[in-house]
Design a protein around this motif. Structure first.
Motif, PDB file in Angstrom:
ATOM      1  N   TYR A   9      -1.263   0.135  -0.889  1.00 49.40           N
ATOM      2  CA  TYR A   9      -2.486   0.644  -1.521  1.00 49.40           C
ATOM      3  C   TYR A   9      -2.280   2.127  -1.774  1.00 49.40           C
ATOM      4  O   TYR A   9      -1.934   2.883  -0.872  1.00 49.40           O
ATOM      5  CB  TYR A   9      -3.694   0.414  -0.608  1.00 49.40           C
ATOM      6  CG  TYR A   9      -5.000   0.842  -1.218  1.00 49.40           C
ATOM      7  CD1 TYR A   9      -5.677   0.015  -2.113  1.00 49.40           C
ATOM      8  CD2 TYR A   9      -5.563   2.088  -0.908  1.00 49.40           C
ATOM      9  CE1 TYR A   9      -6.880   0.406  -2.679  1.00 49.40           C
ATOM     10  CE2 TYR A   9      -6.764   2.489  -1.477  1.00 49.40           C
ATOM     11  CZ  TYR A   9      -7.419   1.645  -2.367  1.00 49.40           C
ATOM     12  OH  TYR A   9      -8.601   2.034  -2.932  1.00 49.40           O
ATOM     13  N   ILE A  11      -3.631   5.891  -3.474  1.00 48.16           N
ATOM     14  CA  ILE A  11      -4.707   6.745  -3.977  1.00 48.16           C
ATOM     15  C   ILE A  11      -4.028   7.842  -4.789  1.00 48.16           C
ATOM     16  O   ILE A  11      -3.349   8.714  -4.236  1.00 48.16           O
ATOM     17  CB  ILE A  11      -5.530   7.355  -2.824  1.00 48.16           C
ATOM     18  CG1 ILE A  11      -6.247   6.245  -2.062  1.00 48.16           C
ATOM     19  CG2 ILE A  11      -6.531   8.366  -3.359  1.00 48.16           C
ATOM     20  CD1 ILE A  11      -7.056   6.730  -0.885  1.00 48.16           C
ATOM     21  N   LEU A  16      -1.284   5.193   0.661  1.00 49.68           N
ATOM     22  CA  LEU A  16      -2.057   5.139   1.903  1.00 49.68           C
ATOM     23  C   LEU A  16      -1.469   4.062   2.809  1.00 49.68           C
ATOM     24  O   LEU A  16      -1.363   4.245   4.024  1.00 49.68           O
ATOM     25  CB  LEU A  16      -3.522   4.839   1.586  1.00 49.68           C
ATOM     26  CG  LEU A  16      -4.543   5.226   2.648  1.00 49.68           C
ATOM     27  CD1 LEU A  16      -4.484   6.714   2.953  1.00 49.68           C
ATOM     28  CD2 LEU A  16      -5.959   4.836   2.200  1.00 49.68           C
ATOM     29  N   GLY A  39      -6.749   6.148   6.512  1.00 55.19           N
ATOM     30  CA  GLY A  39      -7.086   4.901   5.815  1.00 55.19           C
ATOM     31  C   GLY A  39      -7.710   3.818   6.676  1.00 55.19           C
ATOM     32  O   GLY A  39      -7.662   2.645   6.303  1.00 55.19           O
ATOM     33  N   SER A  41     -11.044   3.302   7.471  1.00 58.79           N
ATOM     34  CA  SER A  41     -12.217   2.744   6.779  1.00 58.79           C
ATOM     35  C   SER A  41     -11.799   2.026   5.501  1.00 58.79           C
ATOM     36  O   SER A  41     -12.384   0.993   5.134  1.00 58.79           O
ATOM     37  CB  SER A  41     -13.217   3.859   6.443  1.00 58.79           C
ATOM     38  OG  SER A  41     -13.692   4.463   7.633  1.00 58.79           O
ATOM     39  N   THR A  42     -10.767   2.545   4.836  1.00 57.31           N
ATOM     40  CA  THR A  42     -10.254   1.900   3.620  1.00 57.31           C
ATOM     41  C   THR A  42      -9.745   0.500   3.933  1.00 57.31           C
ATOM     42  O   THR A  42      -9.997  -0.459   3.182  1.00 57.31           O
ATOM     43  CB  THR A  42      -9.123   2.743   3.006  1.00 57.31           C
ATOM     44  OG1 THR A  42      -9.635   4.032   2.663  1.00 57.31           O
ATOM     45  CG2 THR A  42      -8.541   2.076   1.770  1.00 57.31           C
ATOM     46  N   LYS A  45     -12.517  -1.937   4.192  1.00 53.95           N
ATOM     47  CA  LYS A  45     -13.058  -2.274   2.871  1.00 53.95           C
ATOM     48  C   LYS A  45     -12.111  -3.184   2.096  1.00 53.95           C
ATOM     49  O   LYS A  45     -12.554  -4.012   1.292  1.00 53.95           O
ATOM     50  CB  LYS A  45     -13.350  -0.991   2.085  1.00 53.95           C
ATOM     51  CG  LYS A  45     -14.535  -0.218   2.664  1.00 53.95           C
ATOM     52  CD  LYS A  45     -14.831   1.059   1.907  1.00 53.95           C
ATOM     53  CE  LYS A  45     -16.058   1.760   2.512  1.00 53.95           C
ATOM     54  NZ  LYS A  45     -16.399   3.016   1.833  1.00 53.95           N
ATOM     55  N   ILE A  46     -10.810  -3.057   2.356  1.00 55.16           N
ATOM     56  CA  ILE A  46      -9.840  -3.977   1.752  1.00 55.16           C
ATOM     57  C   ILE A  46     -10.047  -5.379   2.310  1.00 55.16           C
ATOM     58  O   ILE A  46     -10.072  -6.372   1.569  1.00 55.16           O
ATOM     59  CB  ILE A  46      -8.399  -3.482   2.009  1.00 55.16           C
ATOM     60  CG1 ILE A  46      -8.096  -2.250   1.149  1.00 55.16           C
ATOM     61  CG2 ILE A  46      -7.385  -4.590   1.727  1.00 55.16           C
ATOM     62  CD1 ILE A  46      -6.787  -1.551   1.488  1.00 55.16           C
ATOM     63  N   TYR A  51     -12.219  -3.290  -1.989  1.00 56.58           N
ATOM     64  CA  TYR A  51     -11.129  -2.606  -2.684  1.00 56.58           C
ATOM     65  C   TYR A  51     -10.044  -3.609  -3.066  1.00 56.58           C
ATOM     66  O   TYR A  51      -9.748  -4.538  -2.291  1.00 56.58           O
ATOM     67  CB  TYR A  51     -10.505  -1.515  -1.796  1.00 56.58           C
ATOM     68  CG  TYR A  51     -11.379  -0.303  -1.561  1.00 56.58           C
ATOM     69  CD1 TYR A  51     -12.566  -0.106  -2.267  1.00 56.58           C
ATOM     70  CD2 TYR A  51     -11.007   0.672  -0.637  1.00 56.58           C
ATOM     71  CE1 TYR A  51     -13.356   1.016  -2.040  1.00 56.58           C
ATOM     72  CE2 TYR A  51     -11.794   1.799  -0.407  1.00 56.58           C
ATOM     73  CZ  TYR A  51     -12.965   1.954  -1.108  1.00 56.58           C
ATOM     74  OH  TYR A  51     -13.747   3.054  -0.896  1.00 56.58           O
TER      75      TYR A  51
END
Length: 634
Positions: A9, A11, A16, A39, A41-42, A45-46, A51
């Protein structure tokens, strides 16, 4: 249940995650850790599908349901009562209840066998969905995380963001998804609520992933730790304490392997450099060049710890007393926070103010700072200069300022080099120090605001929840800074590790009074548990035993002799009970003596004696019960 394979992933141009892997099994209790901005929290969300990844796959089983508590929920508003919002977790049951209510209303004016049959079917369905207990379940969880019974029917809109987040947490817990994902849940909970959630999550039937910077919480909840580092997801089969030990071991092994490989590379490069011009060695040189190209490089160990080597001094030394509160009362309408309470802060006190939300901690902090009107007297000591840190101060940072400019405006009189040294302690590198405030994360802004507070000329600090939004390294920096700070401070915090490292006194509000425990947090916790054990111990008050007469058994010599022996033994037991009860009362009286209460060693000794006496008293009480039952039978 969920398989993350070769996840990448990006950015912008920054990776990340790159070829990262992770597996989540049913009933896993995972702590997701790593520095801010890596990353965490990312990743949640994935997993939640919000995401889209650039490469790899995230596979979920068909029956996998996900509940996700994240900071975006802070903006959720509703005019419904919080118990109604929480019950939205039982969507099908709530819809069925609504249909039943509509049908009952309709039956008041219309009636048919068909409608009655439909009502019966809906009521059976509602019962199968356990609808009759859903409100009780919602109330139990809401009260467990800190809401009062009176709060339950107040509209959600009336509560602050932190309390609304608790309602969202309650709703998720009631939904019981197969995977529960919690992003910094303890930021909005007080200590009693944190302990309740810990107990709930330990026994949760599904899987849990928690992003948290509260190491006590992680230790008490998780059984597996996943670290986000250098674009990878590294799994450790244990809680946070296990992770720390295991990581240290892995670092030693990796560092040894790295150094061995580097030595081999240097040796090979020297051979190539020495013999590259000799035709007789050309084949060997070429072979070594190819070997270097094929070599799987071992990464150098990155030390992610940080040490503070800057002493936070001030010019003016205060007198012995910092603040004196005398006969202080504070109320909001009918709600009394303090009533004729007294307290003194002396030079060198490192006080942490703890307790449940709503008990008046922030109010007391404002009273100490002099910004809250009170009845009674607040006296500021000689030469006391105070500094105040609260989360709202992040908003007062000037967004267009560079970090170094913002530090200059703190009015400390320090040179630019001194300020740069301080920023270095707070993990801002040379290049970072010229970043604008507006591009910083919440955690980075917290570090700037904390650094500004600590470099001021204040010799007395007031800090309200300073560890919110800080990762483990930043929290460790703050701990070191406060340990080196030569002034006095009062901190409000629910972070138990942080509290245990910085406090030499514990304050709490009880019965509208400021109470003080003269010791560290760990010592306070030990004392609190001892007090709770004493309070709940089943101790009998010594009274003259009364044996009710029953129909007499046929008399014989053996019975008479045994009865006399038992009665004699009972008299001895009663004497022991009386002696132990007097000893217990004496110890409890001594424990209330102010001179002993202020002496931790003496207090601990008395507590140990009391525990022994209480245990003996329980044994004697049990013996008396057994004798009384036997005598009654005879």
């Amino acid at each position: 249940m969920i398989s993350i394979t070769n996840l990448s992933y990006f950015i912008g141009g920054r990776a990340l995650y790159e070829n990262a892997n992770m597996f989540i099994k049913p009933k896993d209790k995972i702590g997701l850790i790593g520095l801010n901005g890596r990353g965490k929290s990312t990743l949640l969300k994935i997993i939640d599908g919000e995401y889209t990844i650039d490469a790899g796959s995230v596979s979920k089983s068909n029956d996998c349901t996900i509940g996700f508590l994240n900071q975006d929920l802070l903006s959720y508003q509703s005019d419904d009562a919080i118990v109604t919002v929480a019950m939205e977790a039982f969507k099908e049951a709530v819809d069925t209840q609504r249909q039943i209510e509509q049908l009952l209303h309709k039956l008041e004016t219309e009636y048919s066998d068909e409608m009655v049959e439909k009502l019966t079917n809906l009521q059976e369905k509602f019962e199968q969905l356990d609808g009759y207990s859903m409100q009780a379940k919602a109330e139990e969880i809401l009260e467990g995380i800190g809401f009062t019974t009176q709060d339950l029917h107040r509209p959600l809109r009336e509560f602050s963001g932190g309390w609304r987040m608790r309602v969202m947490l309650a709703k998720l817990l009631l939904e019981k998804p197969s995977l529960l994902m919690l992003d910094e849940p303890t930021n909005h909970l007080d200590l009693p609520s944190i302990e309740w959630v810990e107990n709930y999550l330990r026994n949760y039937e599904g899987a849990v992933i928690v992003v948290s910077h509260d190491r006590y919480f992680l230790d008490n909840v998780t059984t597996k730790t996943v670290e986000v580092t250098q674009g990878q997801l590294i799994t450790y089969e244990g809680n946070y304490s296990f992770y720390l030990e295991e990581k240290e071991l892995r670092k030693e092994i990796q560092n040894g392997a790295y150094e061995n490989q580097q030595a081999k590379i240097r040796q090979t490069e020297r051979f190539i450099e020495r013999f590259k011009a000799k035709a007789t060695k050309a084949k060997q040189v070429q072979s070594r060049v190819k070997a270097l190209d094929r070599l799987d490089l071992i990464e150098e160990v990155v030390d992610d710890t940080a040490a503070v080597n800057f002493r936070f001094r001030f010019k003016q030394q205060p007198g012995r007393y910092i603040i004196t509160l005398k006969d202080v009362s504070k109320a909001y309408g009918s709600l009394e926070i303090l009533k004729n309470s007294n307290a003194t802060i002396e030079r060198g006190d490192k006080i942490v103010l703890i307790g449940a939300n709503g008990k008046g901690k922030s109010t007391l902090l404002r009273i100490i700072s002099g910004t809250e009107p009170i009845e009674g007297e607040r006296a500021l000591g000689y030469n006391v200069i105070q500094g105040f840190f609260a989360q709202h101060q992040l908003e007062s940072l000037k967004l267009d300022n560079e970090i170094i400019e913002e530090m200059k405006q703190a009015g400390s009189g320090k040179t630019e080099q001194e300020l740069r040294n301080v920023l270095g302690c707070f993990l801002f590198s040379d290049d970072d120090q010229y970043k604008k405030i507006k591009v910083l994360s919440g955690g980075e802004k917290s570090r700037v605001a904390l650094a500004k507070t600590l470099i001021s000329e204040a010799n007395f600090l007031l800090l309200d929840e300073p560890t919110n939004h800080l990762d483990f390294i930043s929290e460790n920096i703050l701990i070191q800074a406060l340990q080196q700070y030569e002034g006095s401070f009062v901190v409000v915090s629910h972070n138990r590790h942080f509290v245990s490292q910085v406090a030499n006194k514990i304050w709490y509000i009880e019965d509208k009074q400021i109470k003080e425990y003269p010791g560290t947090y760990d010592e306070y916790e030990y004392w609190r548990k001892q007090q709770a054990a004493i309070t709940t111990a089943p101790v009998k008050t010594q009274v003259t035993p009364k044996v009710e007469k029953k129909q007499e058994a046929p008399k014989n010599d053996n019975n008479q002799n045994r009865l006399k022996s038992l009665e004699k033994e009972m008299k001895k037991v009663e004497g022991d009970m009386e002696t132990l009860q007097k000893q217990k009362e004496t110890i409890e009286l001594n424990m209330t003596n102010p001179s002993i209460f202020g002496n931790f060693n003496e207090l601990q000794k008395l507590q140990q004696e009391l525990a022994i006496i209480t245990q003996k008293l329980e044994v004697v009480n049990k013996k008396w019960d057994e004798l009384a039952e036997t005598i009654d039978t005879l």
